[in-house]
Design a protein around this motif. Structure first.
Motif, PDB file in Angstrom:
ATOM      1  N   ARG A 117       0.838  -1.206   0.000  1.00 49.81           N
ATOM      2  CA  ARG A 117       0.000   0.000   0.000  1.00 49.81           C
ATOM      3  C   ARG A 117       0.875   1.260   0.000  1.00 49.81           C
ATOM      4  O   ARG A 117       0.496   2.277  -0.575  1.00 49.81           O
ATOM      5  CB  ARG A 117      -0.923   0.007   1.217  1.00 49.81           C
ATOM      6  CG  ARG A 117      -1.872  -1.179   1.279  1.00 49.81           C
ATOM      7  CD  ARG A 117      -2.868  -1.200   0.106  1.00 49.81           C
ATOM      8  NE  ARG A 117      -2.325  -1.674  -1.155  1.00 49.81           N
ATOM      9  CZ  ARG A 117      -2.180  -2.946  -1.499  1.00 49.81           C
ATOM     10  NH1 ARG A 117      -2.516  -3.894  -0.644  1.00 49.81           N
ATOM     11  NH2 ARG A 117      -1.695  -3.269  -2.691  1.00 49.81           N
ATOM     12  N   ASP A 156       1.649   1.806  -3.529  1.00 50.07           N
ATOM     13  CA  ASP A 156       0.491   2.426  -4.183  1.00 50.07           C
ATOM     14  C   ASP A 156       0.490   3.937  -3.969  1.00 50.07           C
ATOM     15  O   ASP A 156       0.263   4.713  -4.905  1.00 50.07           O
ATOM     16  CB  ASP A 156      -0.809   1.840  -3.626  1.00 50.07           C
ATOM     17  CG  ASP A 156      -1.194   0.524  -4.275  1.00 50.07           C
ATOM     18  OD1 ASP A 156      -0.783   0.284  -5.424  1.00 50.07           O
ATOM     19  OD2 ASP A 156      -1.901  -0.268  -3.625  1.00 50.07           O
ATOM     20  N   ARG A 207      -7.510   0.157  -2.725  1.00 54.18           N
ATOM     21  CA  ARG A 207      -6.677  -0.885  -2.099  1.00 54.18           C
ATOM     22  C   ARG A 207      -6.211  -0.475  -0.701  1.00 54.18           C
ATOM     23  O   ARG A 207      -6.141  -1.311   0.210  1.00 54.18           O
ATOM     24  CB  ARG A 207      -5.483  -1.200  -2.996  1.00 54.18           C
ATOM     25  CG  ARG A 207      -5.832  -1.975  -4.257  1.00 54.18           C
ATOM     26  CD  ARG A 207      -4.600  -2.521  -4.941  1.00 54.18           C
ATOM     27  NE  ARG A 207      -3.777  -1.476  -5.528  1.00 54.18           N
ATOM     28  CZ  ARG A 207      -3.764  -1.158  -6.819  1.00 54.18           C
ATOM     29  NH1 ARG A 207      -4.564  -1.798  -7.666  1.00 54.18           N
ATOM     30  NH2 ARG A 207      -2.964  -0.213  -7.280  1.00 54.18           N
ATOM     31  N   VAL A 208      -5.899   0.794  -0.531  1.00 49.70           N
ATOM     32  CA  VAL A 208      -5.413   1.263   0.772  1.00 49.70           C
ATOM     33  C   VAL A 208      -6.478   1.082   1.849  1.00 49.70           C
ATOM     34  O   VAL A 208      -6.204   0.571   2.940  1.00 49.70           O
ATOM     35  CB  VAL A 208      -4.962   2.732   0.685  1.00 49.70           C
ATOM     36  CG1 VAL A 208      -4.744   3.315   2.087  1.00 49.70           C
ATOM     37  CG2 VAL A 208      -3.673   2.848  -0.107  1.00 49.70           C
ATOM     38  N   THR A 214      -7.216  -2.730   2.548  1.00 54.03           N
ATOM     39  CA  THR A 214      -6.166  -3.338   3.362  1.00 54.03           C
ATOM     40  C   THR A 214      -6.251  -2.853   4.800  1.00 54.03           C
ATOM     41  O   THR A 214      -6.051  -3.629   5.750  1.00 54.03           O
ATOM     42  CB  THR A 214      -4.781  -3.017   2.773  1.00 54.03           C
ATOM     43  OG1 THR A 214      -4.678  -3.597   1.471  1.00 54.03           O
ATOM     44  CG2 THR A 214      -3.670  -3.558   3.660  1.00 54.03           C
TER      45      THR A 214
END
Length: 380
Positions: free
Chosen positions: A281, A284, A326-327, A330
């Protein structure tokens, strides 16, 4: 090449950190517990502090009481605002002001820019189209009556207009019979203008804007080629800045939590599976950051590239949409059940992240746009 921010840009970011320092992300009811809007209007007290700090007029020229800064400075400020989920129309107001300054007539600039910088009027932009998936400029038709300087007549519907019930003027892109796009500054209270309530995933009140033969004076319509495309690129890039700031705060929350939460006598942050997910992350976020600054720099400098600036904006939004999703996913995973606790702010960030992911087009829409640009401008 010098990749550092200028002193003026850094000063703007520092001022923003000072203004947002005491803003609580959970100052309004949780969107998970609210059937309607979390609040009747945006944070007016914070808006006034932003005006006092000259952060509402960042992009305005000195003659209009502004700092004369650029899109990079605006994105630095937006990045800080998202870390605390600041409930203010900073992006929309700033972008609309910038478009008026760049493309509006002298009378319109004199009427709006200084007042908007002092928080006397608020601007927003209708950028979602009729459904949120079709081009915004095709959702409303505009025709000018006969005669020089005649009024324009607008008809159509724009959905999910941010801060529609709080803004004094809504910038509405509209298409003409000649296949041109104009920008009309539509007063919120006006004959032929009717909003209908909508609500975002973050719990903020949006508006479906219905225009039925709304008559707009010629001076309030920007009929300049490229004005809407420029405004849309700035709005999209600003949305990427918001996603970056939000993602950075969420990763920090995950780091703090996993460093304190213990399993089998050890902090879970020391477990390889946790560390690898956090590292992914972080990557990212760095990709989101570098593509953001590339897009903001292209807008600010007007520098030419292999692709039009829209290509860099599309790449930035692809990374922002995918990355922020995604952050927060997660983060929810690493927090376990604690992440769903409505007394803990993580679920608020998740709701805002979903809104930012889809605002001005999800990753798939920008991938398609990027493909069209690559087809039209072959590399090499």
């Amino acid at each position: 090449m010098d990749f550092t921010f200028s002193e003026e840009q850094q000063a703007a970011a520092e001022a923003a950190r000072g203004v947002f320092a005491d803003v609580a992300p959970d100052a309004v009811p949780s969107p998970a517990l609210t059937t309607g809007a979390v609040a009747d209007e945006f944070d007016r007290a914070l808006w006034a502090r932003l005006a006092d700090a000259d952060l509402l007029s960042l992009l305005s020229a000195e003659e209009y009481g502004g700092a004369g800064l650029d899109a990079v400075a605006l994105c630095l400020v937006l990045r800080e605002s998202a870390k605390v989920l600041a409930r203010v129309p900073l992006l929309e107001n700033s972008a609309a002001m910038a478009a008026v300054q760049a493309y509006g007539g002298p009378e319109l600039r004199a009427e709006l820019l200084a007042r908007a910088g002092r928080a006397e009027v608020v601007l927003t932009v209708a950028s979602s189209g009729r459904t949120g998936h079709d081009p915004a400029e095709l959702a409303v038709t505009a025709r000018q009556e006969e005669g020089e300087g005649a009024d324009w007549i607008l008809d159509g519907v724009q959905t999910a207009v941010p801060w529609a019930y709080d803004a004094d003027y809504i910038v509405v892109p509209a298409h003409t019979a000649a296949d041109r796009t104009v920008l009309a500054l539509v007063p919120r209270v006006h004959d032929g203008v009717a909003p209908a309530e909508q609500f975002s995933t973050s719990g903020e009140r949006l508006g479906e804007l219905r225009l039925e033969s709304a008559r707009i004076a010629a001076r309030d319509v920007i009929d300049v080629e490229g004005a809407w495309e420029w405004l849309r690129d700035l709005l999209t890039t600003g949305t990427c800045a918001l996603a970056l700031g939000l993602g950075e705060r969420v990763l920090r929350m995950s780091s703090d939590y996993t460093s304190k939460r213990e399993q089998f006598g050890f902090p879970v942050a020391t477990f390889q599976a946790v560390a690898v997910q956090a590292a992914d992350r972080y990557i990212d976020l760095r990709a989101m950051e570098v593509t953001l600054w590339q897009a903001a720099w292209r807008i600010a400098s007007g520098a030419r590239g292999t692709l039009p600036v829209a290509g860099d904006v599309a790449v930035a939004k692809i990374w922002a949409s995918e990355g922020v999703r995604r952050v927060v996913q997660t983060a929810q995973h690493l927090h376990g059940g604690f992440g769903a606790d409505v007394d803990y702010p993580l679920h608020r960030y998740h709701a805002w992240a979903k809104h930012l992911e889809l605002s001005l087009g999800p990753a798939a829409a920008h991938e398609e746009a990027l493909g069209d640009l690559l087809a039209a401008h072959p590399l090499g």
